[in-house]
Design an enzyme around this catalytic site. Structure first.
Site, PDB file in Angstrom:
ATOM      1  CB  SER B 132      -0.973  -0.053   1.180  1.00 28.57           C
ATOM      2  OG  SER B 132      -1.947   0.940   1.050  1.00 28.57           O
ATOM      3  CD  GLU B 150     -12.690  14.493 -11.141  1.00 29.90           C
ATOM      4  OE1 GLU B 150     -11.864  15.083 -11.861  1.00 29.90           O
ATOM      5  OE2 GLU B 150     -12.819  14.705  -9.929  1.00 29.90           O
ATOM      6  CG  HIS B 174      -5.437  -0.019  -1.975  1.00 25.40           C
ATOM      7  ND1 HIS B 174      -5.784  -0.998  -1.080  1.00 25.40           N
ATOM      8  CD2 HIS B 174      -4.471   0.722  -1.346  1.00 25.40           C
ATOM      9  CE1 HIS B 174      -5.089  -0.846   0.056  1.00 25.40           C
ATOM     10  NE2 HIS B 174      -4.278   0.182  -0.094  1.00 25.40           N
TER      11      HIS B 174
END
Lengths: 276, 276
Positions: B132, B150, B174
């Site tokens: 991560s 977006e 992720h």
């Protein structure tokens, strides 16, 4: 820039501006003949066809269309209606609203009315626009639904048959807005003889019948081109196993960018202007 | 399959299995020397370093590591600590936990401790893993944060400098789980001399020092290769304007697939096995 008055097939990613500049809807209006336009609105994807039909009727009416009819088809038998048939034989533009693409296909696929619309659109006699669900139905293969937030996998996308108006593409809409890249990749891994087209909201892909597409609107159009695909395990793995996919070509197109569907090559607006 | 005992740099997409098979953590343990492993855990990305440090300490302890130290660095001055320095000079594996990548870089970048870790990892003397936030810091350029939902645009991604352990890549983690394709594309449009690597949760990209990477774990690794980029308007448009990007190459790799970082060519596990 003067607006083109050529007919086109307009594939809109949903949530097109209906209040302010209305760029995409104005473009449809212009390409349908402007003041001479005779427009058919097909609201059949929606569960509230009367409301959504009325909304577009008002918009195109205020723009000054000569004639507008809402073809509120709620039953396949209506697609044999002589008056409706006559209207689509003589109209200059057809607009398919959003809603549920399975509902739209269920009501319209393989009906005399839809055959007329499709043939006239493909010949360039009318401008045909579809937004959201109305966009999803454009390909031969259609994304009926799916998920996001997972590694690409077969179960991430539900595929079925669309209206086949632009058979060579698989359309996905509300594209970046709803994070649909993984599901379009999963669809293209299953049908690598098609071209993936992901269209953002308030964005439109214009197919002008000359073998190119052009982008208008606020967002981007994502092209996923598997022509050079080197490998996928799509047919070998379980429904929820992660996919392997080698060699997709990816383009992000924004306003006024074009793409040659035969050569599979993009042409960017700013680059073209610098050359001219 | 016998597990490799070669050292590697392990870039983990977050949320790796800590309870059941622990494939990725077992792999790290093996590559750090298994029963002979002397492991340093760096929990500094986290706001709860004691808790997360203890969690990994328990896991690697249960696996049977010979030595484990949690280097609970909360202040840059600790990175000059002689005992810690001595430990990383003699350890066989370093594990950087998740948390906030800006915090991790702020505490560790350009410290003697981190220089030692980096040099030993790059020489193949130790196995270095980051999950991560610990994965995000691997490149020279680092994604500090950003959005999704977006059209690709410059403001969708916040870029800064990472630890530069694998300078040629920009890592996102992720990846499909948090729908980060648009932000990685936006990052790569800004730095097209880098390779974009998007790693899903419970998935690991292993850099073995031979110029290839290999995938293990449950999800996919997305490679965004701009080597053939034909055009981007990235430097010409406003921060929130949609981007145009031409000719990205995209690969989706899953378990045991490899990728040659020099030739920029994937090699798929099932295809390799069929050839052998």
């Amino acid at each position: 820039m003067p607006q083109s008055t050529k007919t086109a097939i307009m594939v809109i990613g949903g949530a097109e501006d209906k209040i302010h500049g209305k760029e995409i809807l104005h473009n449809f209006f212009g390409r349908s003949g402007a003041a001479e336009a005779r427009i058919a609105i097909i609201p059949s994807a929606s569960r509230e066809p009367a409301i959504i039909g009325e909304r577009y009727l008002t918009i195109f009416g205020e723009m000054g269309a000569k004639g507008i009819e809402v073809l509120d088809i709620r039953d396949r038998e209506q697609c044999n209606d002589a008056l409706m048939q006559s209207y689509v034989e003589n109209c200059t533009g057809v607009f398919m609203t959003g809603g549920d693409q399975l509902r739209l296909c269920g009501l319209l696929a393989d009906t005399p009315l839809m055959r007329t619309v499709q043939q006239r659109a493909q010949k360039g006699e009318i401008t045909l626009a579809g937004t959201s669900a109305g966009a999803a139905v454009m390909g031969h293969y259609m994304i009926a639904g799916g998920g996001s937030g997972e590694s690409p996998n077969r179960s991430l996308v539900d595929m079925t048959t669309g209206l086949g108006i632009i058979p060579e593409v698989i359309v996905d809409q509300h594209f970046h807005n709803r994070n649909r890249m993984a599901r379009l990749m999963s669809a293209i891994a299953a049908y690598p003889d098609r071209l993936g087209i992901g269209i953002d909201e308030d964005t439109c892909t214009l197919f002008e019948g000359d073998g190119t597409l052009q982008v208008i609107g606020k967002g981007t159009v994502t092209i996923l081109d598997p022509a050079e695909l080197s490998y996928t395990n799509q047919e070998k793995v379980g429904a929820t196993d992660p996919l392997s996919i080698g060699n997709l070509r990816l383009h992000i197109l924004s306003h006024s960018d074009r793409y040659d569907l035969r050569k599979r090559v993009p042409s960017f607006a700013a680059y073209r202007m610098a050359q001219e």
